[in-house]
Design a protein around this motif. Structure first.
Motif, PDB file in Angstrom:
ATOM      1  N   UNK A 279      -4.398  -2.875  -2.892  1.00  0.00           N
ATOM      2  CA  UNK A 279      -3.969  -3.187  -1.525  1.00  0.00           C
ATOM      3  C   UNK A 279      -5.218  -3.408  -0.692  1.00  0.00           C
ATOM      4  N   UNK A 280      -5.191  -4.432   0.150  1.00  0.00           N
ATOM      5  CA  UNK A 280      -6.388  -4.740   0.945  1.00  0.00           C
ATOM      6  C   UNK A 280      -6.441  -3.895   2.211  1.00  0.00           C
ATOM      7  N   UNK A 281      -5.330  -3.810   2.934  1.00  0.00           N
ATOM      8  CA  UNK A 281      -5.364  -3.001   4.166  1.00  0.00           C
ATOM      9  C   UNK A 281      -4.724  -1.626   3.914  1.00  0.00           C
ATOM     10  N   UNK A 282      -5.134  -0.666   4.720  1.00  0.00           N
ATOM     11  CA  UNK A 282      -4.739   0.726   4.504  1.00  0.00           C
ATOM     12  C   UNK A 282      -3.233   0.939   4.555  1.00  0.00           C
ATOM     13  N   UNK A 283      -2.545   0.244   5.468  1.00  0.00           N
ATOM     14  CA  UNK A 283      -1.095   0.462   5.590  1.00  0.00           C
ATOM     15  C   UNK A 283      -0.354  -0.038   4.357  1.00  0.00           C
ATOM     16  N   UNK A 284      -0.869  -1.065   3.702  1.00  0.00           N
ATOM     17  CA  UNK A 284      -0.242  -1.519   2.455  1.00  0.00           C
ATOM     18  C   UNK A 284      -0.461  -0.468   1.362  1.00  0.00           C
ATOM     19  N   UNK A 285      -1.690   0.069   1.302  1.00  0.00           N
ATOM     20  CA  UNK A 285      -1.979   1.101   0.303  1.00  0.00           C
ATOM     21  C   UNK A 285      -1.082   2.318   0.514  1.00  0.00           C
ATOM     22  N   UNK A 286      -0.771   2.618   1.782  1.00  0.00           N
ATOM     23  CA  UNK A 286       0.033   3.806   2.105  1.00  0.00           C
ATOM     24  C   UNK A 286       1.433   3.744   1.493  1.00  0.00           C
ATOM     25  N   UNK A 287       1.895   2.544   1.196  1.00  0.00           N
ATOM     26  CA  UNK A 287       3.241   2.417   0.615  1.00  0.00           C
ATOM     27  C   UNK A 287       3.314   3.052  -0.775  1.00  0.00           C
ATOM     28  N   UNK A 288       2.146   3.297  -1.371  1.00  0.00           N
ATOM     29  CA  UNK A 288       2.161   3.929  -2.696  1.00  0.00           C
ATOM     30  C   UNK A 288       1.813   5.414  -2.613  1.00  0.00           C
ATOM     31  N   UNK A 289       2.086   5.988  -1.432  1.00  0.00           N
ATOM     32  CA  UNK A 289       1.763   7.397  -1.214  1.00  0.00           C
ATOM     33  C   UNK A 289       2.987   8.273  -1.006  1.00  0.00           C
ATOM     34  N   UNK A 290       4.150   7.755  -1.336  1.00  0.00           N
ATOM     35  CA  UNK A 290       5.365   8.500  -1.045  1.00  0.00           C
ATOM     36  C   UNK A 290       6.421   8.112  -2.077  1.00  0.00           C
ATOM     37  N   UNK A 291       7.129   9.117  -2.573  1.00  0.00           N
ATOM     38  CA  UNK A 291       8.054   8.835  -3.670  1.00  0.00           C
ATOM     39  C   UNK A 291       9.044   7.725  -3.324  1.00  0.00           C
ATOM     40  N   UNK A 292       9.621   7.804  -2.123  1.00  0.00           N
ATOM     41  CA  UNK A 292      10.677   6.839  -1.781  1.00  0.00           C
ATOM     42  C   UNK A 292      10.140   5.414  -1.800  1.00  0.00           C
ATOM     43  N   UNK A 293       8.968   5.210  -1.196  1.00  0.00           N
ATOM     44  CA  UNK A 293       8.446   3.840  -1.151  1.00  0.00           C
ATOM     45  C   UNK A 293       7.852   3.427  -2.507  1.00  0.00           C
ATOM     46  N   UNK A 294       7.284   4.386  -3.240  1.00  0.00           N
ATOM     47  CA  UNK A 294       6.780   4.069  -4.587  1.00  0.00           C
ATOM     48  C   UNK A 294       7.919   3.527  -5.447  1.00  0.00           C
ATOM     49  N   UNK A 295       9.076   4.165  -5.360  1.00  0.00           N
ATOM     50  CA  UNK A 295      10.217   3.714  -6.163  1.00  0.00           C
ATOM     51  C   UNK A 295      10.603   2.278  -5.800  1.00  0.00           C
ATOM     52  N   UNK A 296      10.552   1.971  -4.508  1.00  0.00           N
ATOM     53  CA  UNK A 296      10.925   0.603  -4.095  1.00  0.00           C
ATOM     54  C   UNK A 296       9.871  -0.392  -4.607  1.00  0.00           C
ATOM     55  N   UNK A 297       8.598  -0.051  -4.410  1.00  0.00           N
ATOM     56  CA  UNK A 297       7.527  -0.946  -4.895  1.00  0.00           C
ATOM     57  C   UNK A 297       7.712  -1.180  -6.392  1.00  0.00           C
ATOM     58  N   UNK A 298       7.902  -0.096  -7.142  1.00  0.00           N
ATOM     59  CA  UNK A 298       8.034  -0.227  -8.603  1.00  0.00           C
ATOM     60  C   UNK A 298       9.247  -1.072  -8.991  1.00  0.00           C
ATOM     61  N   UNK A 299      10.329  -0.891  -8.237  1.00  0.00           N
ATOM     62  CA  UNK A 299      11.562  -1.588  -8.634  1.00  0.00           C
ATOM     63  C   UNK A 299      11.404  -3.104  -8.566  1.00  0.00           C
TER      64      UNK A 299
END
Ligand code: HEM
Length: 339
Positions: free
Chosen positions: A274-294
């Motif tokens: 992820x280039x910007x910090x807020x994009x990287x933050x999406x991989x810091x929480x189970x709920x959003x990690x699951x969405x990213x992975x899906x």
């Protein structure tokens, strides 16, 4: 020659019930019962959507970077006071919403104004600036290779523009909790947060937004430096593109795939690119990690969840935030000025 469309045509009410006549006149006048609807301008300004599309297409041919900018513009419109075109107002005294530094780098306002000028010639006082923003974002998505989708229209323009209202916009420094609560405040959930942020599949960021991430992040052991979660090879790459104090150089938000609308941004987020910090933050929480992975798995193209469809649906949800409809607000004559 510009096509002229009437707002009302003196409907013959003879033989119609009073209630039916009233609603027919309201429809012809471009007034709804408070709901957005697909094809809202089909009678009052039939050329509205094609005019916006042609302005966006021409602008994008002359300068492809304007397409992502138009997509970002709708996000910035909708997250401040709702999708009411308030971001387009020019204050002059520096107190307009658009003067807030949260809108740093916002572009494409003149494209919206260009479409508005054409539509005022065709159908004076009918098509709102807020709807032009929504249609232009939709067209920008399609013209960068993203999904084509229907956008409900019927928004009216707001009558308030206040610099402080934009403080509420999400920020590159926001962690996952702040991002989640800012989306929730607009009626959007974690899935919307991931899907809509995946708009970063196209477009660029100025190094301005990376300075703190690369050089000024508070470190666990004290002092400041680079965000320790950035993989070392990628950190060197980012530092070589964005030197300390460089605010202006631009780099793609979606490393390796910045011009194509695809799910590579989600794989980049998953893999630490992820280039910007807020994009990287999406991989810091189970709920959003699951969405990213899906959406990141190759099989999702075949068996779902279907990113393109879900992104389009999320755009429609974002486009409904705090809309002004019915008799409220106004339809501006010029997008940068209240009537
Ligand atoms: C989650 C919170 C978000 C944050 C913190 C954020 C932040 C940013 C930043 C810092 C930039 C670079 C701006 C520049 O340098 O010009 C950017 C660009 C962009 N953003 Fe976001 N964004 C977010 C969500 C969204 C959403 C929801 C959308 C649209 C649905 C969006 C669409 C875009 C696009 C398309 C660009 C590229 C603009 C260009 O190339 O000119 N962003 N965003």
């Amino acid at each position: 020659m510009a096509r002229r469309c009437s707002r009302s045509n003196g409907t013959n009410v003879t033989g119609l019930g009073l209630a039916m006549a009233a609603s027919w006149l309201l429809l012809l006048a471009g007034v709804s019962d408070g709901q957005l609807q697909v094809g809202f301008y089909s009678r009052t300004c039939p050329g509205a959507e094609s005019t916006v599309a042609s302005v966006v297409r021409q602008s994008g041919s002359a300068d492809p970077t304007i397409l992502p900018a138009l997509l970002r513009l709708q996000f910035h419109d909708c997250f401040v006071r709702g999708c009411d075109g308030s971001v387009l107002i020019k204050g002059g005294s520096g107190s307009a919403e658009v003067d807030n530094s949260k809108h740093q780098g916002l572009r494409g306002l003149e494209i919206i104004e260009g479409a508005k000028t054409q539509l005022e010639a065709q159908c004076p006082g009918v098509v709102s600036c807020a709807d032009i923003v929504a249609l232009a974002a939709r067209d920008a998505v399609a013209f960068t290779g993203g999904p084509s989708f229907d956008v409900p229209t019927g928004r009216r323009d707001g009558k308030v523009s206040n610099i402080r209202d934009a403080d509420a916009l999400p920020d590159v420094h926001d962690g996952i909790d702040a991002l989640r609560s800012k989306f929730r405040a607009n009626g959007l959930d974690e899935k919307d947060l991931v899907l809509l942020t995946a708009a970063h599949t196209v477009g660029t960021t100025a190094c301005f937004f990376l300075q703190d991430r690369l050089y000024n992040t508070p470190l666990p052991g004290g002092g400041r430096g680079a965000d320790p979660t950035i993989p070392p090879g990628f950190l060197s790459e980012l530092k070589s593109r964005c030197a300390p104090g460089d605010f202006n150089t631009r780099l793609p938000l979606d490393r390796g795939s910045g011009n194509v609308f695809d799910t590579s941004i989600l794989r980049n987020i998953r893999n630490g690119f992820a280039v910007i910090g807020s994009d990287a933050a999406l991989y810091n929480d189970t709920a959003t990690v699951d969405v990213v992975d899906s959406y990141s798995g190759l099989l999702s193209n075949f068996f779902g969840p279907y990113f393109r469809q879900d992104f389009a649906d999320a755009m429609v949800r974002m486009g409904s935030i705090g809309v002004v409809t019915g008799g409220a607000g106004e339809v501006r004559k010029v997008c940068s000025k209240f009537n």
